[in-house]
Design an enzyme around this catalytic site. Structure first.
Site, PDB file in Angstrom:
ATOM      1  N   ARG A 148       0.774  -1.502  -0.097  1.00 35.11           N
ATOM      2  CA  ARG A 148      -0.144   0.177   0.016  1.00 35.11           C
ATOM      3  C   ARG A 148       1.329   1.739   0.112  1.00 35.11           C
ATOM      4  O   ARG A 148       0.278   2.321   0.441  1.00 35.11           O
ATOM      5  CB  ARG A 148      -1.093  -0.288   1.046  1.00 35.11           C
ATOM      6  CG  ARG A 148      -1.785  -1.098   0.966  1.00 35.11           C
ATOM      7  CD  ARG A 148      -2.474  -1.236   2.075  1.00 35.11           C
ATOM      8  NE  ARG A 148      -3.854  -2.674   2.120  1.00 35.11           N
ATOM      9  CZ  ARG A 148      -3.439  -3.895   2.507  1.00 35.11           C
ATOM     10  NH1 ARG A 148      -2.492  -4.020   3.302  1.00 35.11           N
ATOM     11  NH2 ARG A 148      -3.834  -5.175   1.815  1.00 35.11           N
TER      12      ARG A 148
ATOM     13  N   GLY B  53      -0.391 -13.257   8.066  1.00 34.26           N
ATOM     14  CA  GLY B  53      -0.538 -13.530   8.346  1.00 34.26           C
ATOM     15  C   GLY B  53      -1.069 -14.072   9.230  1.00 34.26           C
ATOM     16  O   GLY B  53      -1.120 -15.945   9.653  1.00 34.26           O
TER      17      GLY B  53
ATOM     18  N   GLU C 215      -4.133 -15.544   9.394  1.00 35.01           N
ATOM     19  CA  GLU C 215      -5.043 -16.550   9.020  1.00 35.01           C
ATOM     20  C   GLU C 215      -4.340 -17.791   9.132  1.00 35.01           C
ATOM     21  O   GLU C 215      -4.441 -19.007   8.760  1.00 35.01           O
ATOM     22  CB  GLU C 215      -5.572 -16.339   7.577  1.00 35.01           C
ATOM     23  CG  GLU C 215      -6.688 -16.312   7.254  1.00 35.01           C
ATOM     24  CD  GLU C 215      -6.479 -14.417   7.046  1.00 35.01           C
ATOM     25  OE1 GLU C 215      -7.593 -13.758   7.487  1.00 35.01           O
ATOM     26  OE2 GLU C 215      -5.552 -13.876   7.278  1.00 35.01           O
TER      27      GLU C 215
ATOM     28  N   ASN D 128      -7.537  -9.665  13.249  1.00 28.96           N
ATOM     29  CA  ASN D 128      -8.247 -10.900  12.926  1.00 28.96           C
ATOM     30  C   ASN D 128      -7.855 -11.898  13.820  1.00 28.96           C
ATOM     31  O   ASN D 128      -6.658 -12.068  14.223  1.00 28.96           O
ATOM     32  CB  ASN D 128      -9.064 -12.006  12.207  1.00 28.96           C
ATOM     33  CG  ASN D 128      -7.729 -12.223  11.078  1.00 28.96           C
ATOM     34  OD1 ASN D 128      -7.506 -11.305  10.371  1.00 28.96           O
ATOM     35  ND2 ASN D 128      -7.878 -13.399  11.166  1.00 28.96           N
TER      36      ASN D 128
ATOM     37  N   ASP E 294     -13.360 -13.223  11.335  1.00 28.40           N
ATOM     38  CA  ASP E 294     -12.607 -12.747  10.346  1.00 28.40           C
ATOM     39  C   ASP E 294     -12.718 -10.771  10.373  1.00 28.40           C
ATOM     40  O   ASP E 294     -12.785 -10.139   9.864  1.00 28.40           O
ATOM     41  CB  ASP E 294     -12.253 -13.183   9.068  1.00 28.40           C
ATOM     42  CG  ASP E 294     -10.956 -12.635   8.544  1.00 28.40           C
ATOM     43  OD1 ASP E 294     -10.167 -12.143   8.541  1.00 28.40           O
ATOM     44  OD2 ASP E 294     -11.203 -12.502   7.345  1.00 28.40           O
TER      45      ASP E 294
ATOM     46  N   MET F  96       4.704 -18.888  -7.888  1.00 29.54           N
ATOM     47  CA  MET F  96       3.891 -20.252  -7.325  1.00 29.54           C
ATOM     48  C   MET F  96       4.701 -20.842  -5.944  1.00 29.54           C
ATOM     49  O   MET F  96       5.281 -21.778  -7.140  1.00 29.54           O
ATOM     50  CB  MET F  96       3.320 -20.942  -9.025  1.00 29.54           C
ATOM     51  CG  MET F  96       2.987 -22.006  -8.278  1.00 29.54           C
ATOM     52  SD  MET F  96       1.046 -22.608  -8.135  1.00 29.54           S
ATOM     53  CE  MET F  96       0.823 -23.445  -7.142  1.00 29.54           C
TER      54      MET F  96
END
Length: 702
Positions: free
Chosen positions: A137, A197, A199, A275, A320, A667
């Site tokens: 951002r 991080g 989650e 969260n 969340d 990936m």
């Protein structure tokens, strides 16, 4: 359906469709306030325009009467497009902007000529640890230095004139799934940065660094750690009393990944906290509790990191519902008295006005439809919850807002002239359900919510109903009256951040690839410009040689775009990321969009049995959907797996998924998370999705 006092409610039809879809510390009044809001009148040197983060420009040469003359002065191709979320800064005639993978550009703010660029060469395999795209951002500026954070957890200082690296420090344990996507903030001689991080199972914190040397000065953890290790300070002792079980084994969450603001008169730094990890409190803290300081605004002393006060928007967070959304400081007259306030519209759907000296709640009202709580108790400051919403030990629950929130990271704006807050609001329902088979995965997502509930329906009628229920709008909110002044409906959610100006205008980009100017007082649409790609970043304004400019970075992406962009296509071209700068009389034009339509190869024949395909879909929804899209329908930001040559054989796809042969391109390898049998099932599901022809069936297209 239950009637929610004071809240808008979904229609019965919407509920039915979604069910089908997803079920397969008070104190005395402070002295009269000191205005901390005024930004620099000419430049844009801080992330939110000033320490108060109002995103209001005092420039007034562009007005409703001459907005028709606004045109493109110049544009700069960033070379990438995926998830451009940066707020540009303008200092001493240079404009600084960041692009995907943390690349920094310094341009002449009048002409767009490149002065320098810097590539921190981030480890792109860290894409596996990003919940919400390879975004950042923006940068911070002070004392001739540009400060930037990186996805792989570093904080760097660059010479603002040359781009030369001055220092480079690691702010996280890089063996754990920490990331940085937020813009740093600077107060006095200190740089502040948090991380993401939650989650994935980390413990959140905010750190302060010396701007001259990069040395860490202090760290404030936002949730308590293992009691056996002792607690870092009294704030953590207090917090630990609100947790149960063995939460530290799951990390706890509470990452401070975005918003901050600073009041120099009170010398308080305000930080938004995220969260829980996992989301599901019945797993994270099985005995309940508030789980401080999740989903809270925390006030700290910037010199020491000392805790001063907190306000928790969602006690015992389980959905969340982050409180990392934009924080704004302002001076309001409430009940006939001047109050210095902090305002926030977090994910949970309520707009909060809080005394920023004490943390006292002054008012709260839902700004979007909600059905997890009836209201915020004005005496306790706590939400009055609907019991069924606590899904941990109950049936699945269709809820507004969902995990994307009523307002996500996209910054809102406050105009002292109109007295209104302009919010990029949205309605994105979700069914929360307990993951009965949850086990902690140190290398993957750890929500504790059943991910299978997130897939959109493939029944045509249900799908159309879902699309009609998912909404986005620009909402002008009166923070004193706690009610809307006006609103503009968008064609879809996930629209850009907002700028308001003393010229009586509000600027916002949108998912339909347009930058739009509205009247600040009534929302009348006055002007727009087609940007060729969706705009999620917020605009800024600055002045050079007597001319006012509007600048915005374009580039479609972010969490919603990756997961649902293929099923909710916007009028965007995924592949055009730019910084665009406008002025009155601007005559420039964007290059023509290249024709990128390519023939799709025929997928392999789908011959797997239904059980294998179903197993593959579970694996896909748990590991792949956040980047490659729901039902394997890509947003176009990254390759569509249904047409990948890797589907030709199990060996080819395993080389990528397990061995990480494409990790340098973003990936990551899933070795340790998946095995060969899992990848075989995954391949079967993707082949099945390719043969299903879902886009034609659902008539998905621009």
């Amino acid at each position: 359906m239950r009637k929610i006092p004071g809240a808008s409610i979904l229609t019965s039809a919407s509920l039915l469709c979604f069910s089908s879809l997803l079920l397969i510390a008070c104190a005395k009044t402070p002295e009269p306030p000191v205005n901390v809001a005024a930004p620099a009148p000419v430049e844009w040197t801080k992330h939110g325009g000033g320490d108060a983060e109002q995103r209001f420009s005092t420039l007034n040469k562009i007005t409703p009467s001459n907005i028709a003359e606004l045109g493109l002065a110049w544009s700069f191709d960033l070379g990438v497009s995926r998830g451009i979320e940066a707020t540009p800064l303008v200092v001493d005639g240079l404009i600084y902007v960041t692009a995907t993978w943390n690349k920094v550009f310094a341009l002449d703010a009048k002409t767009g000529a490149l002065r320098w660029q810097f590539d921190p060469k981030v480890d792109r395999s860290k894409a596996a640890d990003l919940c919400c795209d390879a975004v950042n951002r923006g940068v911070a500026y002070s004392d001739g230095k540009i400060i930037t954070g990186t996805i792989d957890g570093r904080l760097l200082a660059l010479d603002a004139k040359t781009g030369a690296k001055l220092w480079d420090v690691i702010t996280v344990d890089q063996s754990k799934p920490y990331t940085i996507t937020g813009a740093p903030r600077i107060v006095k001689d200190k740089v502040f940065i948090g991380n993401g991080g939650a989650e994935f199972g980390v413990r959140g914190y905010l750190s302060a660094y010396d701007i001259s040397t990069g040395n860490m000065l202090w760290r404030f953890y936002t949730v308590p750690g293992n009691p056996a290790d002792g607690f870092e300070n009294p704030a953590m002792v207090k917090a630990a009393k609100t947790w149960t079980g063995e939460w530290w084994k799951f990390g706890g969450g509470g990452t401070a990944w975005d918003s901050m603001a600073y009041d120099p008169a009170l010398d308080l730094l305000y930080v938004g906290v995220g969260n829980g990890s996992p989301w599901n409190q019945s797993i994270r803290s099985p005995g309940g509790g508030d789980n401080l300081y999740l989903s809270s605004i925390v006030a700290l002393r910037p010199d020491t990191g000392e805790y001063v006060w907190h306000y928790q928007t969602t006690p015992g967070e389980t959905w969340d519902y982050t409180a990392t959304q934009h924080l704004i400081l302002a001076e309001l007259e409430i009940d006939g008295k001047p109050r210095s306030v902090i305002m926030q519209a977090p994910k949970n759907g309520f707009f909060y006005v809080i005394d920023r000296a004490t943390g006292e709640l002054l008012s709260a009202k839902n700004y979007v439809p909600v059905n997890w709580a009836t209201h915020i108790d004005p005496k306790t400051g706590r939400p009055v919850e609907i019991p069924e919403a606590r899904y941990g030990s109950k049936a699945p629950y269709l809820q507004l807002p969902g995990p994307f929130g009523g307002h996500n990271w996209h910054p809102m704006s406050f105009s002292p002239d109109s007295g209104l807050v302009y919010i990029p609001a949205m309605e994105t329902p979700y069914v929360y359900a307990n993951d009965k088979d949850f086990s902690y995965n140190a290398k993957g997502w750890n929500t504790g919510a059943d991910s299978a509930m997130g897939s959109l329906p493939t029944d045509v009628a249900q799908f159309k109903a879902v699309k009609a229920a998912v909404k986005g709008r620009l909402l002008a909110w009166d923070p004193v009256k706690q009610q809307p002044a006006w609103q503009v409906e968008h064609n879809s959610p996930w629209n850009g951040g907002v700028l308001s100006t003393a010229g009586g205008l509000v600027f916002q980009g949108n998912a339909d690839a347009k930058l739009v100017a509205y009247r600040a007082d009534n929302g009348e649409r006055l002007w727009d410009f087609f940007a060729q790609t969706g705009i999620v970043a917020p605009p800024i304004s600055y002045e050079l040689d007597g001319e006012q400019y509007i600048a915005v970075a374009s580039g479609w992406g972010g969490a919603f775009a990756l997961v649902y962009g293929g099923l909710f296509p916007a009028e965007s071209d995924a592949g055009v990321g730019r910084l665009m700068v406008f002025k009155l009389g601007g005559k420039s034009a964007l290059p023509d969009i290249a024709d990128k339509v390519a023939a799709r190869p025929a997928p392999p024949e789908s011959n797997a049995n239904p059980e294998t395909i179903a197993k593959g879909k579970i694996i896909y929804d748990s590991n792949c959907v956040v980047c490659h899209g729901d039902h394997a329908i890509s947003s176009g930001l990254i390759p569509d797996l249904r047409w990948s040559p890797l589907l030709a054989s199990d060996e080819a796809i395993q080389a990528v998924v397990l061995d990480g042969v494409l990790s340098s391109r973003g990936m990551p390898a899933f070795n340790g998370v998946l095995n060969k049998a899992d990848v075989q099932d995954l391949r079967s599901y993707i082949i099945s999705a390719a043969n299903e022809g879902l886009e034609a069936k659902l008539d998905i297209g621009k």
